[in-house]
Design a protein around this motif. Structure first.
Motif, PDB file in Angstrom:
ATOM      1  N   SER A 218       5.675   1.420   0.629  1.00 25.57           N
ATOM      2  CA  SER A 218       6.464   2.797   0.475  1.00 25.57           C
ATOM      3  C   SER A 218       7.758   2.440  -0.366  1.00 25.57           C
ATOM      4  CB  SER A 218       6.731   3.416   1.786  1.00 25.57           C
ATOM      5  OG  SER A 218       7.449   2.420   2.581  1.00 25.57           O
ATOM      6  N   ALA A 219       8.374   1.423  -0.179  1.00 20.38           N
ATOM      7  CA  ALA A 219       9.651   1.060  -0.989  1.00 20.38           C
ATOM      8  C   ALA A 219       9.254   1.020  -2.582  1.00 20.38           C
ATOM      9  CB  ALA A 219      10.375   0.009  -0.295  1.00 20.38           C
ATOM     10  N   GLN A 220       8.046   0.709  -2.765  1.00 20.81           N
ATOM     11  CA  GLN A 220       7.903   0.565  -4.196  1.00 20.81           C
ATOM     12  C   GLN A 220       7.013   1.752  -4.754  1.00 20.81           C
ATOM     13  OE1 GLN A 220       8.434  -2.382  -5.721  1.00 20.81           O
ATOM     14  NE2 GLN A 220       7.342  -4.079  -4.343  1.00 20.81           N
ATOM     15  N   GLN A 221       7.267   2.763  -4.034  1.00 17.09           N
ATOM     16  CA  GLN A 221       6.501   4.117  -4.572  1.00 17.09           C
ATOM     17  C   GLN A 221       7.404   5.319  -4.857  1.00 17.09           C
ATOM     18  OE1 GLN A 221       2.722   4.689  -4.694  1.00 17.09           O
ATOM     19  NE2 GLN A 221       3.099   2.455  -5.162  1.00 17.09           N
ATOM     20  N   SER A 222       8.599   5.170  -4.606  1.00 12.89           N
ATOM     21  CA  SER A 222       9.476   6.220  -4.944  1.00 12.89           C
ATOM     22  C   SER A 222       9.368   6.986  -6.290  1.00 12.89           C
ATOM     23  CB  SER A 222      11.040   5.726  -4.746  1.00 12.89           C
ATOM     24  OG  SER A 222      11.975   6.826  -5.045  1.00 12.89           O
ATOM     25  N   ASP A 223       9.495   8.360  -6.145  1.00  6.14           N
ATOM     26  CA  ASP A 223       9.390   9.243  -7.462  1.00  6.14           C
ATOM     27  C   ASP A 223      10.813   9.481  -8.042  1.00  6.14           C
ATOM     28  OD1 ASP A 223       6.548   9.253  -8.127  1.00  6.14           O
ATOM     29  OD2 ASP A 223       6.404  10.862  -6.746  1.00  6.14           O
ATOM     30  N   ASN A 224      11.740   9.063  -7.253  1.00  6.07           N
ATOM     31  CA  ASN A 224      13.210   9.353  -7.469  1.00  6.07           C
ATOM     32  C   ASN A 224      13.708   8.540  -8.639  1.00  6.07           C
ATOM     33  OD1 ASN A 224      13.138  10.940  -5.286  1.00  6.07           O
ATOM     34  ND2 ASN A 224      13.857   9.379  -3.840  1.00  6.07           N
ATOM     35  N   PHE A 225      14.307   9.426  -9.577  1.00  5.74           N
ATOM     36  CA  PHE A 225      15.054   8.788 -10.703  1.00  5.74           C
ATOM     37  C   PHE A 225      16.228   8.153 -10.344  1.00  5.74           C
ATOM     38  CE2 PHE A 225      17.929   9.388 -14.392  1.00  5.74           C
ATOM     39  CZ  PHE A 225      17.213   8.394 -15.316  1.00  5.74           C
TER      40      PHE A 225
END
Length: 405
Positions: free
Chosen positions: A39-46
């Protein structure tokens, strides 16, 4: 001896997954051990983090099947402009370097790509592969190699076996440390301030490298009216600047940046990274190989950190595939020595180049300033020499692995 997989990779950042995909596509079974949860690798946040991918690196990403997933979010680097000056004063010399992509028949010298897109594409591709097993949120506490293979003990108490271990676990590689591999290097006395900015005017795909006495300022184009900033200062200056509020931070950056792109504003988070050189004394051991920063951590002055790691991946993949085709034990010392010999000269020369370039440009000595400005002017005035530099920046020189051709 039956193994859980052919190859186990420690490190789930960027190099580890890219290596796993290259090997899986070649028919190997791979286990990737990642200390971070998926989940830590999947962020969509810029958050502003981005990478300068040389053209050869883009080819490798295409070869492992993920470029189509990220191409729409990449910005081609069409030109590179290099100048020398001081903060608030702009360029101090009429001499400069200008690399124009139209002088290369292959196309753009490279691409800028945000971390969030590359990381997600690698993670998704691994999950979709039936030859890759990902163990996330866990760490390795012990490793043991023998004639049969390698055995890893995890923090959960479980054991994983494979024929070959690949360390892709960064500059403080536990893989290398457990194998007794020492490192050589030094601190540059600099810290990189990294952020993204928005600006009024389009960047037109032009990358800028502005050399100032405390260290270089790189302005790298992102899609739209956005750019990625990698800005080197002394440790003390960087710590003081990073402690400022966002608006105060921009007040320090603006005179360094200039107004050629109109008004600039901070976009996303701010990061700092201490800059040092760290080279593993050897990049292979008994049934073990190192790639990426685990093998060589360099100054970002030429933007070659990730590109050097992807070259490792291309070279190691090709060596292992060819050994298996010949019926060899692909994890043997003889085979791994081929990888080490392939990468040794390229890695050493790149480390030396980045080190010397940083020392030459990160000072205000008038004699050195005159010499480097004259050198830039001479290169810029000689099309054949300038083209050679451009091919080097695009990663098109040297003994390229098949995945980068």
């Amino acid at each position: 001896m039956k193994h859980d997989s052919d190859i186990v990779i420690i490190g789930g950042g960027l190099n580890g997954p890219a290596q796993a995909l290259a090997l899986a596509n070649a028919g190997f079974t791979v286990t990737v051990i990642d200390a971070l949860a998926r989940s830590a690798q999947q962020s969509d946040n810029f958050d502003g983090r981005a990478y300068a991918l040389a053209l050869a690196s883009q080819r490798l990403l295409a070869g492992i099947g993920i470029w189509d997933q990220v191409a729409g979010n990449a910005q081609a680097m069409r030109d590179i402009k290099v100048t020398d000056g001081r903060a608030g004063e702009g360029p101090l010399s009429p001499f400069f370097l200008h690399f124009d992509h139209t002088e290369l028949e292959e196309g753009p010298m490279g691409y800028m790509l945000e971390d969030r897109y590359l990381r997600r594409a690698l993670s998704d591709a691994m999950q979709a592969s039936d030859r890759i097993t990902v163990l996330d949120g866990t760490t390795v506490v012990a490793q043991q190699a023998d004639a049969q293979g390698v055995t890893l003990t995890l923090d959960t108490g479980a054991c994983i076996t494979a024929k070959l271990l690949i360390g892709a676990d960064g500059r403080k590689s536990g893989t290398a440390e457990r194998a007794g591999i020492k490192r050589t290097g030094w601190d540059y006395g600099q810290t990189a301030l990294v952020c993204a900015i928005s600006h009024e005017k389009p960047n037109n795909g032009i990358a800028h490298q502005f050399f100032m006495p405390p260290g270089p300022l790189a302005i790298l184009p992102l899609p739209g009216n956005m750019s990625s900033i990698v800005w080197s200062e002394t440790h003390d200056n960087a710590a003081a600047i990073h402690a400022l509020s966002d608006e105060e931070y921009m007040q320090v950056l603006r005179p360094r940046f200039g107004n050629f792109l109109g008004r600039i504003e901070l976009a996303g988070k701010r990061f700092t990274y201490p800059l040092n050189l760290t080279l593993a004394d050897q990049i292979t051991g008994e049934r073990m190989a190192l790639i990426g920063d685990a093998a060589h951590g360099m100054h970002p002055i030429a933007g070659q950190g990730l590109n050097a790691g992807l070259r490792d991946i291309g070279a190691l993949t090709q060596v292992l595939v060819e050994a298996r085709q010949r019926g060899e034990d692909f994890a043997s010392e003889l085979v791994l020595d081929r990888y080490s010999e392939w990468r040794r000269f390229d890695t050493a020369s790149l480390a030396l180049t980045t080190d010397l370039t940083n020392k030459l440009f990160s000072n205000d000595n008038p004699l050195l300033r005159f010499a480097r400005d004259l050198g830039m002017g001479a290169v810029n005035a000689m099309p054949s020499l300038r083209r050679n530099f451009m091919r080097e920046a695009a990663g098109l020189t040297g003994d390229l692995p098949d995945l980068m051709r």
